[in-house]
Design a protein around this motif. Structure first.
Motif, mmCIF file in Angstrom:
data_model
loop_
_atom_site.group_PDB
_atom_site.id
_atom_site.type_symbol
_atom_site.label_atom_id
_atom_site.label_comp_id
_atom_site.label_asym_id
_atom_site.label_seq_id
_atom_site.Cartn_x
_atom_site.Cartn_y
_atom_site.Cartn_z
ATOM 1 N N ALA A 1 16.320 8.408 26.575
ATOM 2 C CA ALA A 1 16.408 6.949 26.594
ATOM 3 C C ALA A 1 15.491 6.322 25.546
ATOM 4 C CB ALA A 1 16.052 6.426 27.987
ATOM 5 N N HIS B 1 20.413 4.390 29.640
ATOM 6 C CA HIS B 1 20.160 4.153 28.223
ATOM 7 C C HIS B 1 21.381 3.619 27.478
ATOM 8 C CE1 HIS B 1 22.413 7.848 27.503
ATOM 9 N NE2 HIS B 1 21.643 8.451 28.397
ATOM 10 N N MET C 1 22.113 -0.367 24.803
ATOM 11 C CA MET C 1 20.845 -0.921 24.319
ATOM 12 C C MET C 1 21.137 -1.908 23.181
ATOM 13 S SD MET C 1 17.802 0.199 25.528
ATOM 14 C CE MET C 1 17.146 1.511 26.577
ATOM 15 N N TRP D 1 14.663 -1.390 33.164
ATOM 16 C CA TRP D 1 15.099 -0.264 33.989
ATOM 17 C C TRP D 1 14.010 -0.032 35.029
ATOM 18 C CZ3 TRP D 1 12.822 4.735 34.572
ATOM 19 C CH2 TRP D 1 13.506 5.550 35.503
ATOM 20 N N THR E 1 19.216 -2.433 31.654
ATOM 21 C CA THR E 1 19.812 -1.499 30.721
ATOM 22 C C THR E 1 21.149 -1.050 31.288
ATOM 23 O OG1 THR E 1 18.625 0.328 31.779
ATOM 24 C CG2 THR E 1 17.584 -0.676 29.853
ATOM 25 N N LYS F 1 16.841 7.046 21.964
ATOM 26 C CA LYS F 1 17.978 6.188 21.628
ATOM 27 C C LYS F 1 17.517 4.750 21.401
ATOM 28 C CE LYS F 1 21.906 8.658 23.593
ATOM 29 N NZ LYS F 1 23.134 8.542 24.421
ATOM 30 N N ALA F 2 16.558 4.317 22.209
ATOM 31 C CA ALA F 2 16.035 2.964 22.039
ATOM 32 C C ALA F 2 15.363 2.817 20.669
ATOM 33 C CB ALA F 2 15.039 2.645 23.146
#
Length: 294
Positions: free
Chosen positions: A191, A166, A169, A90, A133, A194-195
């Motif tokens: 982001a 995000h 992923m 990103w 992403t 969540k990653a």
């Protein structure tokens, strides 16, 4: 009003930038001697890893028809090596990145694109898959992917600050976020959270102009965002210096803490320093054996 003529002019201008950026990125990547092998890790093979829903960009031959026949959705059968060798990027394309304090310095956006594209070239040469992403460009290998990545990196966002993408992923893959990270951090927090939930580990590289570190302003000064949405005039800019530097230090500390919590790595790069040093650090930081560097 947007006309077909203006759209064509914008497209031609963007197309003219593509070969220049790609040539500079290839030159930068070529200056980094990393040996004949990529970042292959021990214990990786063709073992089955998981099924995942098919995404935009997946070829038909990747579909596992037996698993897909069990439901209404198509699934892709992924192997361990495919997961471990996928790197998602990103690169902030917001208006704040199009800032340079002097004509002698590159814009933050130019430096971010350059080091990100050069990194992608190195990764692809090492046998890894690279993409963005989100769903616009899923990770793939090969030179056509580099060309497509170059095109997408040259697309500007009109908003002052652009939040990270995000979506989509890939679990247990790797990721690289490059930005000045001067806008609202809520999108960055979401982001990275969540990653981390998906087992994605990566690198966060903050790119700043040297004037954003030194705050060399005195007397009457007008501060205006690149996008033109923010404007502040003061007669004593030097009175703002201490407060600004304190907020910048707090922002860096917050980013570093966020990386520590999510298992990511934080790095800082200034546009008046070598792009090669930034590339070397990014490449090394993606390797699990590399130490934390700032």
């Amino acid at each position: 009003m947007i006309t077909s003529k203006s759209l064509r002019s914008d497209a031609e201008e963007q197309a003219s930038q593509l070969p220049d950026l790609l040539a500079r990125a290839e030159h930068l990547a070529g200056a980094v001697l990393l040996g004949a092998h990529g970042r292959r890790r021990t214990g990786l093979g063709d073992d089955f890893w998981q099924y995942r829903p098919a995404q935009i960009g997946d070829s038909r031959r990747m579909i596992d028809h037996r698993r897909s026949a069990m439901g209404d959705h198509e699934f892709v059968r992924e192997r361990e090596w495919q997961i471990a060798q996928s790197v998602m990027l990103w690169v902030d394309q917001g208006a704040s990145m199009r800032f340079a304090s002097t004509p002698d310095l590159p814009q933050k956006a130019d430096r971010a694109r350059l080091i990100s594209l050069a990194l992608s070239i190195l990764l692809v040469r090492g046998g890894e898959r690279v993409g963005l992403t989100g769903t616009a460009l899923p990770p793939r290998s090969g030179n056509p992917q580099i060309m497509r990545l170059t095109e997408l990196l040259l697309q500007d966002d009109e908003a002052d600050y652009s939040p990270p993408e995000h979506r989509a992923m890939i679990p247990h893959a790797r990721a690289v976020f490059v930005s000045d990270f001067l806008g609202d951090l809520e999108g960055v927090k979401m982001a990275l959270t969540k990653a981390a939930d998906r087992g994605v580990r990566g690198v966060l590289c903050q790119v700043l102009d040297p004037s954003e570190e030194a705050f060399p302003f005195t007397g009457r000064t007008i501060f205006e965002s690149v996008g033109g949405t923010l404007r502040h005039e003061t007669l004593k800019a030097n009175d703002l210096r201490d407060r600004y530097l304190e907020r910048l230090a707090n922002r860096k500390a917050e980013l570093q803490n966020l990386c520590e919590v999510t298992g990511w790595r934080y790095g800082l790069h200034h546009t008046d320093t070598s792009a090669q040093s930034a590339l070397l650090w990014l490449y090394g930081a993606l390797d699990e054996r590399a130490g934390v560097t700032t």
